[in-house]
Design an enzyme around this catalytic site. Sequence first.
Site, PDB file in Angstrom:
ATOM      1  N   ARG A  64       9.023  10.667   2.042  1.00 60.20           N
ATOM      2  CA  ARG A  64       8.176   9.496   2.257  1.00 60.20           C
ATOM      3  C   ARG A  64       6.958   9.944   3.063  1.00 60.20           C
ATOM      4  O   ARG A  64       6.880  11.084   3.507  1.00 60.20           O
ATOM      5  CB  ARG A  64       8.899   8.333   2.935  1.00 60.20           C
ATOM      6  CG  ARG A  64      10.005   8.615   3.899  1.00 60.20           C
ATOM      7  CD  ARG A  64       9.620   9.347   5.134  1.00 60.20           C
ATOM      8  NE  ARG A  64       8.529   8.712   5.841  1.00 60.20           N
ATOM      9  CZ  ARG A  64       7.793   9.293   6.754  1.00 60.20           C
ATOM     10  NH1 ARG A  64       8.013  10.560   7.097  1.00 60.20           N
ATOM     11  NH2 ARG A  64       6.816   8.658   7.372  1.00 60.20           N
ATOM     12  N   GLY A  65       6.015   9.018   3.247  1.00 59.30           N
ATOM     13  CA  GLY A  65       4.764   9.378   3.896  1.00 59.30           C
ATOM     14  C   GLY A  65       3.725   9.582   2.810  1.00 59.30           C
ATOM     15  O   GLY A  65       3.966  10.299   1.836  1.00 59.30           O
ATOM     16  N   ALA A  66       2.564   8.926   2.986  1.00 55.70           N
ATOM     17  CA  ALA A  66       1.571   8.924   1.912  1.00 55.70           C
ATOM     18  C   ALA A  66       1.198  10.328   1.425  1.00 55.70           C
ATOM     19  O   ALA A  66       1.277  10.605   0.220  1.00 55.70           O
ATOM     20  CB  ALA A  66       0.338   8.128   2.362  1.00 55.70           C
TER      21      ALA A  66
ATOM     22  N   ARG B 128       6.936   3.969  -5.800  1.00 54.91           N
ATOM     23  CA  ARG B 128       6.551   3.187  -4.616  1.00 54.91           C
ATOM     24  C   ARG B 128       5.113   2.754  -4.823  1.00 54.91           C
ATOM     25  O   ARG B 128       4.236   3.581  -5.094  1.00 54.91           O
ATOM     26  CB  ARG B 128       6.724   3.997  -3.323  1.00 54.91           C
ATOM     27  CG  ARG B 128       8.212   4.307  -3.064  1.00 54.91           C
ATOM     28  CD  ARG B 128       8.463   4.707  -1.638  1.00 54.91           C
ATOM     29  NE  ARG B 128       8.334   3.577  -0.724  1.00 54.91           N
ATOM     30  CZ  ARG B 128       8.082   3.730   0.577  1.00 54.91           C
ATOM     31  NH1 ARG B 128       7.902   4.919   1.092  1.00 54.91           N
ATOM     32  NH2 ARG B 128       8.001   2.667   1.351  1.00 54.91           N
TER      33      ARG B 128
ATOM     34  N   GLN C 270      12.014   5.224  11.020  1.00 59.00           N
ATOM     35  CA  GLN C 270      11.383   6.534  10.834  1.00 59.00           C
ATOM     36  C   GLN C 270      10.942   7.117  12.172  1.00 59.00           C
ATOM     37  O   GLN C 270      10.890   8.329  12.344  1.00 59.00           O
ATOM     38  CB  GLN C 270      10.163   6.425   9.903  1.00 59.00           C
ATOM     39  CG  GLN C 270      10.476   6.092   8.459  1.00 59.00           C
ATOM     40  CD  GLN C 270      10.475   4.594   8.190  1.00 59.00           C
ATOM     41  OE1 GLN C 270      10.651   3.799   9.118  1.00 59.00           O
ATOM     42  NE2 GLN C 270      10.295   4.201   6.955  1.00 59.00           N
TER      43      GLN C 270
ATOM     44  N   ASP D 136      -1.290   4.404   4.679  1.00 57.11           N
ATOM     45  CA  ASP D 136      -0.849   4.520   3.295  1.00 57.11           C
ATOM     46  C   ASP D 136      -2.006   4.293   2.340  1.00 57.11           C
ATOM     47  O   ASP D 136      -2.006   4.807   1.225  1.00 57.11           O
ATOM     48  CB  ASP D 136       0.304   3.562   3.023  1.00 57.11           C
ATOM     49  CG  ASP D 136       1.555   4.075   3.706  1.00 57.11           C
ATOM     50  OD1 ASP D 136       1.700   3.833   4.916  1.00 57.11           O
ATOM     51  OD2 ASP D 136       2.352   4.778   3.054  1.00 57.11           O
TER      52      ASP D 136
ATOM     53  N   ASN E  39      -0.787   0.193   6.295  1.00 59.98           N
ATOM     54  CA  ASN E  39       0.132   1.204   6.829  1.00 59.98           C
ATOM     55  C   ASN E  39       1.474   0.533   7.107  1.00 59.98           C
ATOM     56  O   ASN E  39       1.648  -0.680   6.918  1.00 59.98           O
ATOM     57  CB  ASN E  39      -0.472   1.828   8.104  1.00 59.98           C
ATOM     58  CG  ASN E  39       0.277   3.069   8.563  1.00 59.98           C
ATOM     59  OD1 ASN E  39       0.604   3.940   7.761  1.00 59.98           O
ATOM     60  ND2 ASN E  39       0.596   3.145   9.838  1.00 59.98           N
ATOM     61  N   LYS E  40       2.405   1.309   7.567  1.00 57.39           N
ATOM     62  CA  LYS E  40       3.771   0.850   7.839  1.00 57.39           C
ATOM     63  C   LYS E  40       3.797  -0.475   8.603  1.00 57.39           C
ATOM     64  O   LYS E  40       3.009  -0.684   9.523  1.00 57.39           O
ATOM     65  CB  LYS E  40       4.475   1.936   8.663  1.00 57.39           C
ATOM     66  CG  LYS E  40       5.888   1.639   9.097  1.00 57.39           C
ATOM     67  CD  LYS E  40       6.824   1.290   7.969  1.00 57.39           C
ATOM     68  CE  LYS E  40       6.915   2.323   6.886  1.00 57.39           C
ATOM     69  NZ  LYS E  40       7.510   1.791   5.627  1.00 57.39           N
TER      70      LYS E  40
END
Lengths: 329, 329
Positions: free
Chosen positions: A46-48, A83, A188, A229, A238-239
Amino acid sequence: MRTIDRDDEKEAVKLIDQTLLPREYKIVECKTLDELIDAIKRLKVRGAPALGAAGAFGVVLACTNEKSKETIKTKVERLKKARPTAVNLSYGVNRTLNAAMHGKNMQEMKEYALEEARRIADEDVAVNKKIGDYGSELLEDGDVVLTHCNAGRLACVDWGTALGVIRTAIEKGKRIEVIACETRPLNQGSRITTWELLQDEIPVTLIADSMSAVVMREGKVDKVIVGADRVVKEGVINKIGTYMHAVIAKSHNIPFYVAAPLSSFDLKRSYKAVEIEERSPDELIFFGAEQIAPLEVKVYNPAFDFTPFELIAAVITEKGVLYPPLLTE
Amino acid sequence: MRTIDRDDEKEAVKLIDQTLLPREYKIVECKTLDELIDAIKRLKVRGAPALGAAGAFGVVLACTNEKSKETIKTKVERLKKARPTAVNLSYGVNRTLNAAMHGKNMQEMKEYALEEARRIADEDVAVNKKIGDYGSELLEDGDVVLTHCNAGRLACVDWGTALGVIRTAIEKGKRIEVIACETRPLNQGSRITTWELLQDEIPVTLIADSMSAVVMREGKVDKVIVGADRVVKEGVINKIGTYMHAVIAKSHNIPFYVAAPLSSFDLKRSYKAVEIEERSPDELIFFGAEQIAPLEVKVYNPAFDFTPFELIAAVITEKGVLYPPLLTE
């Protein structure tokens, strides 16, 4: 090893399974596109920026045992949709697919795809180092930096965006401490950010997300840095929780920075046109195997939120530090 | 049954074990003061008003099998310190102890203590109904109310403070929906608030704490109501996260209300003089049995925070709705 890479011998995508950290450090091998899509959906990777590389290496998998360009295009559409919110996944897929399409036969297509995927992965590391260089100038010796979620090396191929800025600042001799927010509902922050910082012996304190207001009020935070993101026309996606920290930082006059590669930029698009992934109610009703809420309760569980540029002091990119408003024309 | 009560036959304090909700509804009996103190420390019973009743019934337990007034006084000091932040625990203990001290012998002391403890418990219910009456006038038909932690009937002897306001409004025919924040790290929101609201068929949506900013920005919240562990000179001390919601509510022009009985008031004291309980790092490193952060990570885990009156639209008490600044002279 890098967060995500290719194992040439096994013709597989290998990645660090982030759902098992910090208890277990395990490398997962994906030999098929379906396995990779599953790993993405389960947030094993995960993570852009890391999703950009995952998309790229995924195209290589899609080119395996396929006979037609059309089938490959159809297959990678599913990968792009694994995603929806981060723009990097599509970016990595599209760029690698374009390269592959220049191939005259399947063998050549796969070679071109692999070359491009490697380039994307290497570029990501180089870009993060540049982000680190520019961003580290914003940090002063002794700063305490609050961060949310994980925009570290495990969100990227290596080094990290937000945490990359901190790593470079430390490399340059500045003493930096980090406050990591646990980042509900998938933690996370507690699972990954604290783990990777402790690996590098960077001092870190873990808090619950709702404590950020308290540490800011108590004067314990000098700066906030998060990843992104997607950077859109009016701000940053973002998150979930990022917007909250940004509002709180603003009200305590603490600079709020976003560190993001230009591959996360989608400046012609409004945040209203970006699909915000809503994840399963189970993420709030269960914690692991433990039930923590009534099974029948209604849940709202967006995975991301939008933060307008008014709350953002600057966006740190590989081309320099950009101060809002970001001009899109 | 009530959240906390006395079982006369068994000479025990009986209480709903809130750590097992929503999976299991279990009544715990405490026959000794040590058992009750343990139940308080483990949050089997929690919530400022409920702790007042726990303190009161605890004095009755302290009067059992004791020969001297001095020993009783020493014993209840430990009870008062079981949790330091809410003023109600001390209030319940002190008031019941004073009543007991009028007894000429141990039997009489115990009787007086029991009478006073019952009075405190009954008063709590009556007070909450009054808070509900006053507070319900602030709510409009169709309102969506965001709340944090549990200031419901399980935080009190019955009815609730913040949730009592909602209950009374609904009783008066207003349609009210609730957004419950899960309330990390102990998830009183997901575990208890959603459970008790669903029991009463009050519509409730569960969110992670960091999502409150998003639902406020999206216009989904009309009012915020929380409880209080202590109302001091400059503001309100309540569950960690309260301050965050208050800052966010202010920045979105959403009224932020505190519902609290006058027994939670300690207006001569500054928040700086109130001990904010810091709880174990394990609450953030583990979730139940599951390890979710590196064992060696540093943790900051205050259980409460302070919200200044500037962020509070009104404090709802059993004597009426008080608008800050609250005059203490």
